[in-house]
Design a protein around this motif. Structure first.
Motif, short mmCIF file in Angstrom:
data_model
loop_
_atom_site.label_atom_id
_atom_site.label_comp_id
_atom_site.label_asym_id
_atom_site.label_seq_id
_atom_site.Cartn_x
_atom_site.Cartn_y
_atom_site.Cartn_z
N VAL A 97 40.30 36.20 32.65
CA VAL A 97 38.84 36.31 32.67
C VAL A 97 38.47 37.29 33.79
N GLY A 98 37.70 38.32 33.41
CA GLY A 98 37.45 39.44 34.32
C GLY A 98 38.47 40.54 34.05
N ALA A 99 38.95 40.57 32.80
CA ALA A 99 40.11 41.40 32.42
C ALA A 99 39.86 42.90 32.56
N LEU B 96 39.28 38.43 28.50
CA LEU B 96 37.82 38.36 28.36
C LEU B 96 37.14 38.93 29.59
N ASP B 97 35.89 39.35 29.38
CA ASP B 97 35.13 39.90 30.50
C ASP B 97 33.66 39.49 30.33
N ALA B 98 32.78 40.08 31.11
CA ALA B 98 31.36 39.70 31.09
C ALA B 98 30.82 39.75 29.66
N THR C 36 36.66 37.46 38.86
CA THR C 36 35.38 38.03 38.45
C THR C 36 34.56 38.40 39.69
N VAL C 37 33.39 37.82 39.83
CA VAL C 37 32.56 38.07 41.01
C VAL C 37 32.09 36.72 41.55
N PRO C 38 31.87 36.64 42.88
CA PRO C 38 31.55 35.35 43.48
C PRO C 38 30.35 34.64 42.82
N SER C 39 29.38 35.41 42.32
CA SER C 39 28.17 34.77 41.76
C SER C 39 28.42 34.04 40.44
N VAL C 40 29.51 34.35 39.74
CA VAL C 40 29.73 33.71 38.43
C VAL C 40 30.98 32.83 38.38
N SER C 41 31.84 32.94 39.39
CA SER C 41 33.15 32.31 39.30
C SER C 41 33.07 30.79 39.15
N PRO D 204 42.43 32.67 48.37
CA PRO D 204 41.67 33.81 48.89
C PRO D 204 42.47 35.09 48.87
N ASN D 205 43.80 34.97 48.88
CA ASN D 205 44.63 36.17 48.88
C ASN D 205 46.00 35.86 48.27
N PHE D 206 46.46 36.70 47.35
CA PHE D 206 47.76 36.50 46.70
C PHE D 206 48.85 37.39 47.28
N SER E 224 50.28 44.64 44.95
CA SER E 224 50.77 43.71 45.98
C SER E 224 50.35 42.26 45.69
N PHE E 225 49.28 42.09 44.91
CA PHE E 225 48.80 40.73 44.63
C PHE E 225 49.52 40.08 43.44
N MET E 226 50.19 40.90 42.63
CA MET E 226 50.69 40.38 41.35
C MET E 226 51.83 39.36 41.46
N1 LIG Z 1 42.69 36.48 45.78
C1 LIG Z 1 43.12 37.75 45.90
O1 LIG Z 1 44.29 38.02 46.23
C2 LIG Z 1 42.17 38.86 45.61
C3 LIG Z 1 40.86 38.55 45.34
N2 LIG Z 1 39.99 39.53 45.01
C4 LIG Z 1 38.67 39.08 44.63
O2 LIG Z 1 38.62 39.09 43.20
C5 LIG Z 1 37.28 39.32 42.78
C6 LIG Z 1 37.28 40.49 41.80
O3 LIG Z 1 37.61 41.66 42.48
P1 LIG Z 1 37.72 43.04 41.67
O4 LIG Z 1 38.64 42.89 40.53
O5 LIG Z 1 37.97 44.08 42.69
O6 LIG Z 1 36.22 43.19 41.12
P2 LIG Z 1 35.69 44.04 39.87
O7 LIG Z 1 34.24 44.21 40.08
O8 LIG Z 1 36.54 45.25 39.68
O9 LIG Z 1 35.97 43.08 38.61
C7 LIG Z 1 35.19 41.98 38.28
C8 LIG Z 1 35.20 41.85 36.76
O10 LIG Z 1 34.56 40.62 36.43
C9 LIG Z 1 33.76 40.89 35.29
N3 LIG Z 1 32.74 39.86 35.16
C10 LIG Z 1 31.52 39.81 35.77
N4 LIG Z 1 30.86 38.72 35.37
C11 LIG Z 1 31.67 38.07 34.49
C12 LIG Z 1 31.54 36.86 33.75
N5 LIG Z 1 30.43 36.10 33.82
N6 LIG Z 1 32.59 36.48 32.98
C13 LIG Z 1 33.70 37.23 32.89
N7 LIG Z 1 33.86 38.39 33.56
C14 LIG Z 1 32.86 38.79 34.36
C15 LIG Z 1 33.20 42.28 35.54
O11 LIG Z 1 32.69 42.87 34.34
C16 LIG Z 1 34.45 42.98 36.05
O12 LIG Z 1 35.22 43.52 34.99
C17 LIG Z 1 36.48 39.54 44.06
O13 LIG Z 1 35.87 38.33 44.45
C18 LIG Z 1 37.54 39.95 45.07
O14 LIG Z 1 37.17 39.68 46.39
C19 LIG Z 1 40.37 40.84 44.95
C20 LIG Z 1 41.64 41.20 45.26
C21 LIG Z 1 42.66 40.23 45.61
#
Ligand SMILES: NC(=O)C1=CN([C@@H]2O[C@H](COP(=O)(O)OP(=O)(O)OC[C@H]3O[C@@H](n4cnc5c(N)ncnc54)[C@H](O)[C@@H]3O)[C@@H](O)[C@H]2O)C=CC1
Ligand SMILES: O=C(O)C1=N[C@H](C(=O)O)C[C@H](O)C1
Length: 251
Positions: free
Chosen positions: A7-9, A33-35, A54-59, A107-109, A221-223
């Motif tokens: 999700v957020g693909a 799937l994505d938005a 995805t983004v903090p507001s929808v996760s 928070p980080n992988f 690096s996160f994978m």
């Molecule tokens: N835990 C970790 O190791 C890491 C965490 N992050 C976090 O992951 C999150 C995503 O980061 P990025 O991929 O860089 O952001 P991004 O903005 O590139 O990707 C977010 C995706 O979520 C989609 N999206 C938005 N609303 C959605 C919904 N309601 N349902 C499904 N998909 C939706 C967007 O269309 C977009 O494709 C951020 O919170 C970031 O801080 C990022 C890197 C590593």
């Protein structure tokens, strides 16, 4: 094979996860799937583990929906407060499989970041001063980073357990330059084109300094951490909510 939906693909992280899942020998992509897509397409019949970036507001809403669908979830999105985590726990208890549901949030992988965080909690009680600086790409929507918040909280907990006084700071006027204070620890955020994800933890005593720094230069690096979490959830990870990749490492 572990069937994985993402999700957020279409995002920066989600697209890397799709590639990693397609390339690993023991995982196969179910749904990407994505938005705007309907998450109730994801069911235990087609998916073993969902990865959510995805983004903090929808996760939170996504995770609650996925718990309702009865599928296990690995979450990398940031923005998790104690209140949101409590909502996840409540949803697990009221969901379709309260005894076996697994939700994992990290928070980080990246191993470098997880170890930096761990070493910081170990170092914390030996230094009078501690500050955190995180540095990221300018397309990041949240500041400070989820990792920096986690690091600051870990340092604060270790200092509290050791009975330490607040960090020394004589600042009388501050227009914001001293950063955000999280549990008594100052956290600073830099956004700079060319950067990916970086963190420095600075510890100071009279006449000495320890710097712990983690650099993620590329999202690959996160994978390994994401795939580790997927395998743990499909395997022997405990039921319920687990937070932090350190929980799955032999630290
Ligand atoms: N835990 C970790 O190791 C890491 C965490 N992050 C976090 O992951 C999150 C995503 O980061 P990025 O991929 O860089 O952001 P991004 O903005 O590139 O990707 C977010 C995706 O979520 C989609 N999206 C938005 N609303 C959605 C919904 N309601 N349902 C499904 N998909 C939706 C967007 O269309 C977009 O494709 C951020 O919170 C970031 O801080 C990022 C890197 C590593
Ligand atoms: O948005 C990012 O890029 C990152 N987000 C996570 C965070 O906020 O800690 C993890 C990593 O720092 C990359």
């Amino acid at each position: 094979m572990i069937k994985v939906s993402v999700v957020g693909a279409k995002g920066r992280m989600g697209s890397h996860v799709v590639e990693a899942v397609n390339n690993a020998e023991d995982t196969e992509l179910a749904l990407a799937l994505d938005a705007g897509d309907d998450l109730t397409q994801i069911t235990p019949a087609n998916t073993d583990v969902v990865v959510e970036f995805t983004v903090p507001s929808v996760s939170l809403n996504n995770v609650l929906t996925l718990i309702g669908q009865g599928v296990d979830v690995v979450v990398g999105t940031t923005g998790w407060t104690d209140e949101k985590l409590a909502q996840v726990k409540a949803a697990i208890a009221q969901g379709p499989k309260p005894e076996t549901q697994k939700v994992f949030i990290a928070p980080n992988f990246a191993i470098s970041a997880v170890l930096a965080d761990y070493f910081a909690t170990k170092a914390a009680k030996y230094f009078e001063s501690a500050e955190v600086i995180e540095l990221h790409h300018p397309t990041k929507v949240d500041a400070p980073s989820g990792t920096a918040i986690h690091t600051a909280r870990g340092i604060a907990e270790a200092r509290k357990a050791a009975g330490m006084a607040p960090v020394p700071d004589a600042t009388e006027t501050d227009g914001g330059s001293r950063g955000q204070v999280i549990d008594g620890i100052h956290v600073h955020a830099v956004r700079l084109r060319g950067l990916n994800a970086h963190e420095e933890v600075l510890f100071g005593n009279a006449g000495e300094q320890l710097t712990i720094r983690a650099d993620s230069f590329d999202r690959t690096s996160f994978m390994p951490g994401v795939l580790l979490a997927v395998r743990k959830l499909a395997g022997d990870a405990p039921a319920g909510l687990t937070v932090g990749l350190d929980q799955f490492l032999d630290l």
